[in-house]
Structure formats: structure tokens, C-alpha cells
Design a protein around this motif. Structure first.
Motif, short mmCIF file in Angstrom:
data_model
loop_
_atom_site.label_atom_id
_atom_site.label_comp_id
_atom_site.label_asym_id
_atom_site.label_seq_id
_atom_site.Cartn_x
_atom_site.Cartn_y
_atom_site.Cartn_z
N TRP A 10 0.79 -1.21 0.00
CA TRP A 10 0.00 0.00 0.00
C TRP A 10 0.84 1.28 0.00
O TRP A 10 0.67 2.14 -0.86
CB TRP A 10 -0.98 -0.02 1.18
CG TRP A 10 -1.87 1.16 1.24
CD1 TRP A 10 -1.93 2.08 2.23
CD2 TRP A 10 -2.85 1.58 0.27
NE1 TRP A 10 -2.88 3.03 1.96
CE2 TRP A 10 -3.46 2.75 0.75
CE3 TRP A 10 -3.26 1.08 -0.96
CZ2 TRP A 10 -4.45 3.42 0.05
CZ3 TRP A 10 -4.24 1.75 -1.65
CH2 TRP A 10 -4.84 2.90 -1.16
N SER A 11 1.75 1.44 0.94
CA SER A 11 2.49 2.70 1.03
C SER A 11 3.38 2.94 -0.19
O SER A 11 3.69 4.09 -0.52
CB SER A 11 3.31 2.76 2.32
OG SER A 11 4.26 1.73 2.34
N PRO A 22 -3.97 14.20 -7.67
CA PRO A 22 -3.13 15.14 -6.92
C PRO A 22 -3.77 15.68 -5.63
O PRO A 22 -3.06 16.10 -4.73
CB PRO A 22 -2.90 16.29 -7.91
CG PRO A 22 -3.17 15.71 -9.24
CD PRO A 22 -4.18 14.62 -9.05
N GLU A 23 -5.09 15.63 -5.54
CA GLU A 23 -5.76 16.12 -4.33
C GLU A 23 -5.68 15.12 -3.18
O GLU A 23 -6.05 15.45 -2.05
CB GLU A 23 -7.24 16.40 -4.61
CG GLU A 23 -7.51 17.27 -5.81
CD GLU A 23 -7.53 16.49 -7.13
OE1 GLU A 23 -7.64 15.26 -7.13
OE2 GLU A 23 -7.43 17.14 -8.18
N ALA A 24 -5.21 13.91 -3.44
CA ALA A 24 -5.16 12.87 -2.41
C ALA A 24 -4.21 13.29 -1.29
O ALA A 24 -3.17 13.90 -1.53
CB ALA A 24 -4.73 11.54 -3.00
N ASP A 25 -4.58 12.94 -0.09
CA ASP A 25 -3.81 13.29 1.10
C ASP A 25 -3.15 12.03 1.65
O ASP A 25 -3.82 11.02 1.89
CB ASP A 25 -4.73 13.91 2.15
CG ASP A 25 -4.00 14.26 3.41
OD1 ASP A 25 -3.18 15.21 3.37
OD2 ASP A 25 -4.26 13.59 4.43
N GLU A 26 -1.84 12.09 1.86
CA GLU A 26 -1.10 10.90 2.30
C GLU A 26 -1.58 10.39 3.65
O GLU A 26 -1.64 9.18 3.88
CB GLU A 26 0.40 11.21 2.34
CG GLU A 26 1.24 9.96 2.35
CD GLU A 26 2.69 10.22 2.04
OE1 GLU A 26 3.52 9.78 2.85
OE2 GLU A 26 2.99 10.85 1.01
N ALA A 27 -1.94 11.28 4.55
CA ALA A 27 -2.44 10.84 5.87
C ALA A 27 -3.75 10.06 5.71
O ALA A 27 -3.96 9.05 6.39
CB ALA A 27 -2.63 12.05 6.78
N GLU A 28 -4.60 10.52 4.82
CA GLU A 28 -5.86 9.80 4.58
C GLU A 28 -5.59 8.47 3.89
O GLU A 28 -6.27 7.48 4.17
CB GLU A 28 -6.81 10.66 3.78
CG GLU A 28 -7.31 11.86 4.57
CD GLU A 28 -8.37 12.66 3.84
OE1 GLU A 28 -9.30 12.04 3.30
OE2 GLU A 28 -8.24 13.89 3.82
N LEU A 29 -4.60 8.44 3.00
CA LEU A 29 -4.24 7.17 2.36
C LEU A 29 -3.73 6.17 3.39
O LEU A 29 -4.04 4.98 3.31
CB LEU A 29 -3.19 7.40 1.27
CG LEU A 29 -3.65 8.20 0.06
CD1 LEU A 29 -2.48 8.47 -0.87
CD2 LEU A 29 -4.78 7.49 -0.67
N GLY A 34 -4.94 0.21 2.30
CA GLY A 34 -5.10 -0.82 1.28
C GLY A 34 -6.49 -1.40 1.14
O GLY A 34 -6.70 -2.31 0.33
N ASP A 35 -7.46 -0.91 1.89
CA ASP A 35 -8.83 -1.41 1.81
C ASP A 35 -9.46 -0.89 0.51
O ASP A 35 -9.65 0.31 0.33
CB ASP A 35 -9.62 -0.93 3.02
CG ASP A 35 -11.05 -1.41 3.01
OD1 ASP A 35 -11.82 -0.98 2.12
OD2 ASP A 35 -11.41 -2.21 3.90
N ASN A 41 -14.37 4.60 -2.19
CA ASN A 41 -15.20 5.66 -1.59
C ASN A 41 -14.42 6.95 -1.44
O ASN A 41 -14.96 8.04 -1.65
CB ASN A 41 -15.78 5.20 -0.26
CG ASN A 41 -16.84 4.13 -0.43
OD1 ASN A 41 -17.55 4.11 -1.44
ND2 ASN A 41 -16.96 3.24 0.53
N TYR A 42 -13.15 6.85 -1.08
CA TYR A 42 -12.30 8.03 -0.92
C TYR A 42 -12.14 8.75 -2.26
O TYR A 42 -12.30 9.97 -2.35
CB TYR A 42 -10.94 7.63 -0.35
CG TYR A 42 -9.96 8.76 -0.26
CD1 TYR A 42 -10.17 9.82 0.64
CD2 TYR A 42 -8.83 8.79 -1.06
CE1 TYR A 42 -9.27 10.87 0.72
CE2 TYR A 42 -7.93 9.83 -0.99
CZ TYR A 42 -8.14 10.87 -0.09
OH TYR A 42 -7.24 11.90 -0.01
#
Length: 107
Positions: A10-11, A22-29, A34-35, A41-42
């Protein structure tokens, strides 16, 4: 690639995810961990679309390259190196010696 490649590593996919979204946030990832359903949904929420549309977008993204640190295979590495040429300035070669950047010769 298959989802299990993503889930198991995942990481290692964070850069590829942020490159695609590009709007994705690493903390939220990190929270998604990996779900697949949570990721769909994210992305749906992030891109303001229906989950089915986000799932289709993710399926298309999965057709891309595996990050080089996921697959440790010289053939894959060579292919990744050749693809990296698109990120180099004109006149530089992706196969040039990179000793000025590393610790080669410092054994």
C-alpha cells in the motif's frame, strides 16, 4: 496490476496515487491501509463522483505500471529506468552514471 499488489504494498503506491489524483492526502491514504472499498469511496468523494465511476477510474489506473519498489526484478527495473527518461532534462541520459549522487566508490 491486480488489487492485491496494491493492498500488499500500500504505502509504495502513495506516489502513484498522488500522481493520478493530486488532491489525495497521504495521511488519509495511510488510514485507508489498502482497503479497496475504502479507497473507492475516498476517490469518489475526492473527485465528486459516484463510487461506480470512481471504481472504473481506479480499474483504468490499475492497468498502469507497478511502482519499481514493488517488483524487484531486473527486467522491470530496466524498463522503469527507460521510462524515467521522460522526467530528465534534454541532453541527459537515464542510463548515465549516477555516482555523483550516491556513495559509489565510498566502500
Amino acid at each position: 496490476m491486480k488489487w492485491h499488489h496494491v493492498q500488499d504494498n500500500w504505502s509504495s503506491f502513495f506516489d502513484a496515487i498522488v500522481d493520478r489524483w493530486p488532491e489525495a492526502d497521504e495521511a488519509e491514504l495511510e488510514d485507508i491501509d489498502g482497503d479497496q472499498r475504502a479507497f473507492v469511496n475516498y476517490i469518489a468523494q475526492l473527485t465528486d463522483q459516484e463510487p461506480t465511476d470512481a471504481a472504473q477510474e481506479i480499474r483504468e489506473w490499475l492497468r498502469g505500471e507497478l511502482p519499481s519498489d514493488v517488483v524487484m526484478d531486473p527486467r522491470h527495473d530496466d524498463h522503469s529506468i527507460s521510462l524515467s527518461g521522460k522526467f530528465l532534462p534534454d541532453g541527459e541520459d537515464e542510463y548515465d552514471d549516477d555516482s555523483r549522487f550516491g556513495d559509489e566508490g565510498n566502500e
